[in-house]
Design a protein around this motif. Structure first.
Motif, PDB file in Angstrom:
ATOM      1  N   ASN A 173       0.843  -1.193   0.000  1.00  0.00           N
ATOM      2  CA  ASN A 173       0.000   0.000   0.000  1.00  0.00           C
ATOM      3  C   ASN A 173       0.879   1.244   0.000  1.00  0.00           C
ATOM      4  N   ASP A 174       0.499   2.236  -0.788  1.00  0.00           N
ATOM      5  CA  ASP A 174       1.365   3.416  -0.910  1.00  0.00           C
ATOM      6  C   ASP A 174       1.546   4.140   0.424  1.00  0.00           C
ATOM      7  N   ALA A 175       0.493   4.186   1.243  1.00  0.00           N
ATOM      8  CA  ALA A 175       0.632   4.836   2.543  1.00  0.00           C
ATOM      9  C   ALA A 175       1.607   4.068   3.433  1.00  0.00           C
ATOM     10  N   THR A 176       1.591   2.753   3.328  1.00  0.00           N
ATOM     11  CA  THR A 176       2.513   1.925   4.112  1.00  0.00           C
ATOM     12  C   THR A 176       3.952   2.132   3.657  1.00  0.00           C
ATOM     13  N   ALA A 177       4.161   2.233   2.334  1.00  0.00           N
ATOM     14  CA  ALA A 177       5.506   2.485   1.810  1.00  0.00           C
ATOM     15  C   ALA A 177       6.039   3.823   2.324  1.00  0.00           C
ATOM     16  N   ALA A 178       5.177   4.851   2.330  1.00  0.00           N
ATOM     17  CA  ALA A 178       5.601   6.158   2.840  1.00  0.00           C
ATOM     18  C   ALA A 178       5.920   6.076   4.333  1.00  0.00           C
ATOM     19  N   ALA A 179       5.120   5.287   5.063  1.00  0.00           N
ATOM     20  CA  ALA A 179       5.362   5.119   6.502  1.00  0.00           C
ATOM     21  C   ALA A 179       6.696   4.417   6.750  1.00  0.00           C
ATOM     22  N   VAL A 180       7.070   3.490   5.880  1.00  0.00           N
ATOM     23  CA  VAL A 180       8.378   2.835   6.004  1.00  0.00           C
ATOM     24  C   VAL A 180       9.490   3.872   5.850  1.00  0.00           C
ATOM     25  N   SER A 181       9.331   4.789   4.899  1.00  0.00           N
ATOM     26  CA  SER A 181      10.312   5.879   4.743  1.00  0.00           C
ATOM     27  C   SER A 181      10.455   6.660   6.038  1.00  0.00           C
ATOM     28  N   TYR A 182       9.320   6.946   6.669  1.00  0.00           N
ATOM     29  CA  TYR A 182       9.319   7.696   7.925  1.00  0.00           C
ATOM     30  C   TYR A 182      10.021   6.900   9.022  1.00  0.00           C
ATOM     31  N   GLY A 183       9.661   5.624   9.163  1.00  0.00           N
ATOM     32  CA  GLY A 183      10.205   4.810  10.240  1.00  0.00           C
ATOM     33  C   GLY A 183      11.674   4.498  10.101  1.00  0.00           C
ATOM     34  N   VAL A 184      12.131   4.299   8.863  1.00  0.00           N
ATOM     35  CA  VAL A 184      13.527   3.918   8.639  1.00  0.00           C
ATOM     36  C   VAL A 184      14.478   5.096   8.847  1.00  0.00           C
ATOM     37  N   LYS A 393      10.822  -3.940  10.824  1.00  0.00           N
ATOM     38  CA  LYS A 393       9.648  -4.798  10.752  1.00  0.00           C
ATOM     39  C   LYS A 393       8.404  -3.921  10.605  1.00  0.00           C
ATOM     40  N   PHE A 394       7.531  -4.291   9.703  1.00  0.00           N
ATOM     41  CA  PHE A 394       6.295  -3.516   9.560  1.00  0.00           C
ATOM     42  C   PHE A 394       5.118  -4.431   9.246  1.00  0.00           C
ATOM     43  N   GLU A 395       3.962  -4.056   9.778  1.00  0.00           N
ATOM     44  CA  GLU A 395       2.735  -4.811   9.576  1.00  0.00           C
ATOM     45  C   GLU A 395       1.652  -3.885   9.054  1.00  0.00           C
ATOM     46  N   ASP A 396       0.906  -4.403   8.077  1.00  0.00           N
ATOM     47  CA  ASP A 396      -0.233  -3.662   7.542  1.00  0.00           C
ATOM     48  C   ASP A 396      -1.510  -4.226   8.157  1.00  0.00           C
ATOM     49  N   ILE A 397      -2.646  -3.752   7.679  1.00  0.00           N
ATOM     50  CA  ILE A 397      -3.905  -4.129   8.303  1.00  0.00           C
ATOM     51  C   ILE A 397      -4.906  -4.607   7.252  1.00  0.00           C
ATOM     52  N   ASN A 398      -5.657  -5.667   7.580  1.00  0.00           N
ATOM     53  CA  ASN A 398      -6.709  -6.162   6.701  1.00  0.00           C
ATOM     54  C   ASN A 398      -7.965  -5.309   6.881  1.00  0.00           C
ATOM     55  N   PRO A 399      -8.406  -4.593   5.866  1.00  0.00           N
ATOM     56  CA  PRO A 399      -9.603  -3.768   6.056  1.00  0.00           C
ATOM     57  C   PRO A 399     -10.893  -4.589   6.118  1.00  0.00           C
ATOM     58  N   TYR A 400     -10.871  -5.780   5.521  1.00  0.00           N
ATOM     59  CA  TYR A 400     -12.089  -6.595   5.455  1.00  0.00           C
ATOM     60  C   TYR A 400     -11.819  -8.006   5.959  1.00  0.00           C
ATOM     61  N   SER A 401     -12.827  -8.594   6.580  1.00  0.00           N
ATOM     62  CA  SER A 401     -12.711  -9.962   7.072  1.00  0.00           C
ATOM     63  C   SER A 401     -12.736 -10.954   5.910  1.00  0.00           C
ATOM     64  N   VAL A 402     -11.881 -11.984   6.011  1.00  0.00           N
ATOM     65  CA  VAL A 402     -11.802 -13.015   4.970  1.00  0.00           C
ATOM     66  C   VAL A 402     -12.067 -14.383   5.592  1.00  0.00           C
ATOM     67  N   SER A 403     -12.982 -15.134   4.962  1.00  0.00           N
ATOM     68  CA  SER A 403     -13.320 -16.483   5.426  1.00  0.00           C
ATOM     69  C   SER A 403     -12.928 -17.507   4.375  1.00  0.00           C
ATOM     70  N   TYR A 404     -12.695 -18.731   4.816  1.00  0.00           N
ATOM     71  CA  TYR A 404     -12.425 -19.858   3.917  1.00  0.00           C
ATOM     72  C   TYR A 404     -13.577 -20.847   4.026  1.00  0.00           C
ATOM     73  N   THR A 405     -14.027 -21.363   2.898  1.00  0.00           N
ATOM     74  CA  THR A 405     -15.070 -22.384   2.870  1.00  0.00           C
ATOM     75  C   THR A 405     -14.536 -23.614   2.151  1.00  0.00           C
ATOM     76  N   TRP A 406     -15.197 -24.771   2.397  1.00  0.00           N
ATOM     77  CA  TRP A 406     -14.747 -26.024   1.787  1.00  0.00           C
ATOM     78  C   TRP A 406     -15.914 -26.990   1.631  1.00  0.00           C
ATOM     79  N   ASP A 407     -15.677 -28.060   0.876  1.00  0.00           N
ATOM     80  CA  ASP A 407     -16.693 -29.092   0.696  1.00  0.00           C
ATOM     81  C   ASP A 407     -17.062 -29.680   2.050  1.00  0.00           C
ATOM     82  N   LYS A 408     -18.350 -29.872   2.239  1.00  0.00           N
ATOM     83  CA  LYS A 408     -18.787 -30.502   3.489  1.00  0.00           C
ATOM     84  C   LYS A 408     -18.833 -32.005   3.281  1.00  0.00           C
TER      85      LYS A 408
END
Length: 693
Positions: A173-184, A393-408
């Protein structure tokens, strides 16, 4: 060795940065600009990429494509299509897969290109720009993209990089890349065990407004919240100014620039320059010559009038700020610094609106145009096996929840929320399923109502094969490693079946047991890995056949552009040689050619000149070379005589200078000997006087 390459693929301009010489350098393009226009144009014989696309835009407006990052991965029937369509002069069409493509006239024929192809053309151009500047190869790239890019768009931009011959090691993400510049590069951040510094990063570029809340410590950072307005940027300010003048000129000059694409584009370009002038001045003149119907237009605009024009936009400033703070569970009082980046944040009224929303002054310690590219280059360097970089070290954030489904297949759950909204990534989760045979899995967004309009609910599908159920069992346990990788892509990293085996383990002897006591064992059931499963993924990425076809097409177009450029260069060389040789033939070469040679050569020059501006105006590279060599066959003989005479003069001059230098040395030596002799005579007289005394 490949040089790590970071690309901020902007909507209006792209910035290129590389990691080298123990630092991060921004690469200038062929005209020494630190940013390259994100434009792809098409002409009668070749493409106009970057700067040349911008140069040709006014005269080639229908065949020049910009706003590339806005249409990549966009469905033709997406609700956003109507918004994006207003910013295009080229014709947008629907492709077979339902995506947006662009129809242009190229080489006298009509061509349709996908957004991925067009983006690959621009990336290929900037790749060659970097290689020519740093005199080194480039294979790995970190691409910075908008926060709102879906999984599909991230795959598309990665495919575009591969078509251009690059390996996308990370999509960030571009905002994350800019934040890395700030942090480093910040040296005053809190220590690892201290309370983190909370910074809000506001990025407003040509088309998108992003606000991120980030926690910084020395050597690490974590995104706490991110929100955006994907239809808020500098282009909206430019259009507001253009629409104002469109109405004014309709009354004042009786022309309607909205009916003429070239005229509208010229006013739009002038409006962008006016906006920049008003960032430093309270009022500015506005004039464009021969806009349409040979009419010159002129006017002026004050900063107050501009602020009135953009009032509807300014009302939207606070929304991304409040949403990002809410996602981070913070208030404006928790924010220590507000960093602004992006060219549009230079507008005074916009800066004031942001400052008022936070209730504190703004900071601009980052380079507003280059921070994203520099951060991306550093991230690419992290992935390089040949470079050592500062640990970060840097971590980004998931804006949306993600689920996995499978054959029952058995009586258990058939879905699971694996990566909740607001969780950090990269992240890995292990799950165990009970399977009766081969099966399918699918990753989907958990709550589709929260997705941006037009975002596909399904992220990816997988087929897992190789499940062998032992005799006597109804099912077999399967361990699956699910991952949200550093690029934010959801994948199945590995899968394997489990089996229970009985093993003998020694039993600890009591403390009072005799030394010769026999060891005791017990049987223990352990679960171990058995068979590795095959994983066949179905993602938004191009399949290998399609990818190879597009790579070959891009290589063909690149070679064609190169041939056209070389042909034009040979043509210019021939033209320059005609005029230069003709001028010299009547001046410095005059004494070195006979009258017959002069007559013959002048006739050859005239004939070649007539051909050049008639039949040879659009000839081949080989023909221009042949014509040049034909003239040079005689011209070089005359030039050789001239150079030989000049060399003779230089040698004679050098000999005279050497003789003169030797004479000077001889005179100096003689003078020294004479002075020494006089000194010696003086000494003898003194000795005699001393004897007389």
């Amino acid at each position: 060795m490949s040089t790590p390459f970071g690309l901020d693929l902007g909507n209006n301009n792209s910035v290129l940065a590389v990691a080298r010489n123990r630092g991060i350098d921004v690469v200038v393009n062929e005209v020494s600009n630190r940013s390259t226009p994100s434009m792809v144009g098409f002409g009668p014989r070749n493409r106009y990429l970057g700067e040349s696309g911008k140069t040709k835009q006014t005269s080639n407006v229908k065949n020049t494509v910009e706003n590339l990052k806005r249409i990549i991965g966009l469905n033709f029937k997406d609700p956003d299509f109507d918004i994006e369509g207003k910013f295009f002069n080229s014709k947008l069409v629907q492709l077979k897969n339902g995506k947006v493509g662009v129809k242009v006239n190229f080489g006298g024929k009509t061509h349709t290109f996908s957004a991925t192809q067009l983006t690959a053309m621009l990336i290929d151009k900037v790749k060659h720009t970097v290689q020519q500047e740093i005199k080194s190869t480039v294979t790995d790239v970190c691409l910075a993209v908008p926060v709102w890019y879906s999984e599909e768009q991230r795959y598309n931009i990665a495919d575009a990089a591969r078509i251009a011959g690059l390996n996308p090691v990370r999509i960030v993400n571009d905002a994350t890349a800019a934040a890395v510049s700030y942090g480093v590069f910040k040296s005053d951040l809190p220590g690892p065990k201290e309370k983190p510094r909370i910074v809000s990063l506001v990025d407003i570029g040509h088309s998108t407004y992003t606000c991120s809340v980030i926690a910084f410590r020395q050597g690490e950072m974590k995104v706490l919240g991110t929100s955006y307005d994907k239809h808020f940027g500098g282009r909206d300010f430019d259009r507001a100014i253009t629409e104002h003048f469109a109405d004014q000129f309709k009354d004042k000059y009786k022309i309607d620039i909205r009916q003429n694409a070239k005229a509208y584009n010229r006013i739009l370009c002038a409006a962008e320059k006016l906006k920049k002038v008003l960032s430093a001045n309270t009022t500015a003149p506005f004039s464009v010559e021969s806009v349409m119907d040979d009419i010159d237009v002129s006017s002026q605009l004050s900063r107050e009038e501009l602020e009135e024009l953009v009032k509807p936009l300014l009302k939207r400033v606070t929304d991304p700020i409040s949403k990002s703070l809410s996602q981070a569970n913070l208030t404006v009082n928790d924010i220590e610094f507000v960093e602004i980046i992006g060219g549009t944040t230079r507008i005074p009224i916009l800066k004031k609106s942001i400052s008022d929303a936070f209730g504190k002054p703004l900071s601009s310690t980052l380079n507003q145009d280059e921070a994203v590219a520099k951060g991306a280059a550093f991230i690419c360097a992290i992935h390089s096996p040949t470079l050592r970089v500062k640990p970060f070290k840097f971590e980004d954030i998931n804006p949306y929840s993600v689920s996995y489904t499978w054959d029952k297949q058995v009586e258990d759950e058939d879905h699971l929320e694996v990566f909740p909204a607001n969780s950090s990534y990269p992240s890995t989760k292990l799950i165990t399923l009970h399977r009766t045979g081969d099966f399918y899995m699918k990753a989907t967004y958990t709550d589709t109502s929260k997705l941006p309009r037009g975002t596909p609910a399904t992220i990816a599908k997988w087929k897992l094969t190789g499940v062998n159920v032992p005799k006597g069992q109804d099912f077999v346990p399967v361990k699956i490693k699910l991952r949200c990788d550093p690029s934010g892509l959801h994948i199945i990293e590995s899968a394997y079946t489990l089996e229970d085996i009985t093993v003998r383990e020694p039993v600890p002897l009591p403390e009072d047991a005799p030394e010769d006591a026999e060891p005791q064992f017990k049987e223990v059931i352990k679960t171990v890995k058995k068979d590795t499963l095959g994983i066949t993924a179905e993602t938004f990425a191009l399949n290998p056949v399609e990818l190879n076809d597009l790579i070959e097409k891009e290589n063909e177009l690149t070679n064609q552009d190169k041939l056209v450029a070389e042909t034009e260069d040979r043509k210019n060389t021939l033209e320059e040689y005609i005029y230069t040789l003709r001028a010299k033939l009547d001046n410095e070469y005059s004494d070195f050619a006979s009258d017959a040679e002069k007559k013959k050569l002048k006739e050859m020059l005239a004939t070649t000149e007539d051909w050049l501006y008639d039949d040879g105006d659009d000839s081949t590279k080989a023909k221009y070379i042949a014509k040049y060599e034909e003239l040079a066959s005689l011209g070089n003989i005359i030039r050789g005589r001239y150079l030989a005479k000049e060399e003779e003069k230089r040698q004679k001059l050098r000999a005279n200078q050497e003789a003169s230098r030797m004479d000077d040395i001889a005179e100096k030596l003689a003078a020294q000997r004479k002075a020494q002799a006089s000194s010696d005579e003086g000494s003898e007289d003194n000795d005699e006087n001393m004897d007389l005394d």
